[in-house]
Design a protein around this motif. Structure first.
Motif, mmCIF file in Angstrom:
data_model
loop_
_atom_site.group_PDB
_atom_site.id
_atom_site.type_symbol
_atom_site.label_atom_id
_atom_site.label_comp_id
_atom_site.label_asym_id
_atom_site.label_seq_id
_atom_site.Cartn_x
_atom_site.Cartn_y
_atom_site.Cartn_z
ATOM 1 N N LEU A 22 0.831 -1.212 0.000
ATOM 2 C CA LEU A 22 0.000 0.000 0.000
ATOM 3 C C LEU A 22 0.863 1.259 0.000
ATOM 4 O O LEU A 22 0.560 2.233 -0.699
ATOM 5 N N SER A 23 1.928 1.238 0.792
ATOM 6 C CA SER A 23 2.799 2.425 0.831
ATOM 7 C C SER A 23 3.420 2.665 -0.544
ATOM 8 O O SER A 23 3.535 3.811 -0.979
ATOM 9 N N TYR A 24 3.804 1.588 -1.226
ATOM 10 C CA TYR A 24 4.356 1.741 -2.580
ATOM 11 C C TYR A 24 3.303 2.264 -3.554
ATOM 12 O O TYR A 24 3.585 3.141 -4.376
ATOM 13 N N ILE A 25 2.110 1.701 -3.479
ATOM 14 C CA ILE A 25 1.033 2.118 -4.389
ATOM 15 C C ILE A 25 0.750 3.604 -4.214
ATOM 16 O O ILE A 25 0.617 4.346 -5.187
ATOM 17 N N ARG A 26 0.655 4.046 -2.971
ATOM 18 C CA ARG A 26 0.331 5.448 -2.700
ATOM 19 C C ARG A 26 1.456 6.399 -3.094
ATOM 20 O O ARG A 26 1.221 7.597 -3.239
ATOM 21 N N GLN A 27 2.651 5.858 -3.294
ATOM 22 C CA GLN A 27 3.763 6.659 -3.809
ATOM 23 C C GLN A 27 3.939 6.443 -5.319
ATOM 24 O O GLN A 27 4.892 6.927 -5.910
ATOM 25 N N ARG A 28 3.028 5.668 -5.896
ATOM 26 C CA ARG A 28 3.039 5.346 -7.319
ATOM 27 C C ARG A 28 4.289 4.569 -7.728
ATOM 28 O O ARG A 28 4.779 4.698 -8.848
ATOM 29 N N GLN A 29 4.780 3.722 -6.833
ATOM 30 C CA GLN A 29 5.927 2.849 -7.101
ATOM 31 C C GLN A 29 5.404 1.446 -7.423
ATOM 32 O O GLN A 29 5.555 0.502 -6.653
ATOM 33 N N LEU A 30 4.796 1.326 -8.584
ATOM 34 C CA LEU A 30 4.144 0.067 -8.946
ATOM 35 C C LEU A 30 5.132 -1.063 -9.151
ATOM 36 O O LEU A 30 4.801 -2.235 -8.928
ATOM 37 N N ASP A 31 6.356 -0.740 -9.577
ATOM 38 C CA ASP A 31 7.367 -1.784 -9.761
ATOM 39 C C ASP A 31 7.737 -2.455 -8.442
ATOM 40 O O ASP A 31 8.159 -3.604 -8.427
ATOM 41 N N ALA A 32 7.576 -1.756 -7.332
ATOM 42 C CA ALA A 32 7.831 -2.335 -6.011
ATOM 43 C C ALA A 32 6.553 -2.940 -5.428
ATOM 44 O O ALA A 32 6.609 -3.948 -4.711
ATOM 45 N N ALA A 33 5.418 -2.356 -5.724
ATOM 46 C CA ALA A 33 4.152 -2.819 -5.153
ATOM 47 C C ALA A 33 3.788 -4.220 -5.633
ATOM 48 O O ALA A 33 3.373 -5.063 -4.828
#
Length: 156
Positions: A92-103
Motif C-alpha cells: 500500500l505504501s508503494y502504491i500510494r507513492q506510485r511505485q508500482l514496480d515495487a508494489a
C-alpha cells in the motif's frame, strides 16, 4: 502495546499530533523493557514498526510507513500471518507513492504467504491494496495480482 493501539486509533481519526505522542510513549516504554519484565513474553521487536507503519498509512504519509514496514518485514520470519499483513501494508505504501514496480512483487510475496496461512488481517489488507491498483487495471502486472487473488479466493 496499548500506546501503539492508541496511536493507531488516533491515526484512523486523522489526529496526527496525538498519534505521534502515543507512538513516542510506546517507543519509550519499549526502550525500558527488561528480559524479566512481566510483559516480555508478548513483546516482539516487530510490533512497533508494524503498527507505526499502519499509523502513517492512515495519516497519509506512505513514505514514512514504507521505511518502518520495510524494516519490519525481515523481523517476521516465523510469523507468516503477521508478515502477510505487513507486506500488504508495505505494498500500500508503494502504491500510494506510485511505485508500482515495487508494489507488485510485494503483493505477490504477501499472496504467497496468504496461500499458506489464510491470515484474516493480511487478507483484508492485501485485497484493499489491490483495490487501490484500480487506476492501473489495464497493466499486465496489476492483472497478474488480480488473477492471483481470484485464485486465492477459489481455493478458500
Amino acid at each position: 502495546m496499548a500506546q501503539l493501539h492508541i496511536g493507531e486509533a488516533f491515526a484512523m481519526l486523522g489526529e496526527y499530533r496525538q498519534c505521534e505522542q502515543a507512538l513516542s510513549s510506546a517507543e519509550t516504554a519499549f526502550g525500558k523493557m527488561r528480559p524479566d519484565d512481566v510483559a516480555a513474553d508478548v513483546f516482539s521487536p516487530a510490533q512497533f514498526g508494524r503498527l507505526a507503519g499502519s499509523c502513517y498509512l492512515f495519516l497519509g504519509h506512505p513514505e514514512r510507513a514504507e521505511s518502518l514496514l520495510a524494516g519490519t518485514v525481515g523481523l517476521l520470519h516465523d510469523r507468516q500471518k503477521t508478515r502477510s499483513l505487513v507486506l500488504g501494508n508495505l505494498a500500500l505504501s508503494y502504491i500510494r507513492q506510485r511505485q508500482l514496480d515495487a508494489a507488485g512483487p510485494t503483493l505477490h510475496r504477501a499472496i504467497d504467504l496468504l496461500e499458506q496461512s489464510r491470515g484474516g488481517g493480511g487478507m483484508s489488507v492485501v485485497f484493499g491494496a489491490a483495490r487501490e491498483l484500480y487506476p492501473w487495471r489495464d497493466t499486465a502486472a496489476v492483472q497478474d495480482v488480480h488473477d492471483r487473488l481470484l485464485g486465492l479466493m477459489v481455493r478458500a
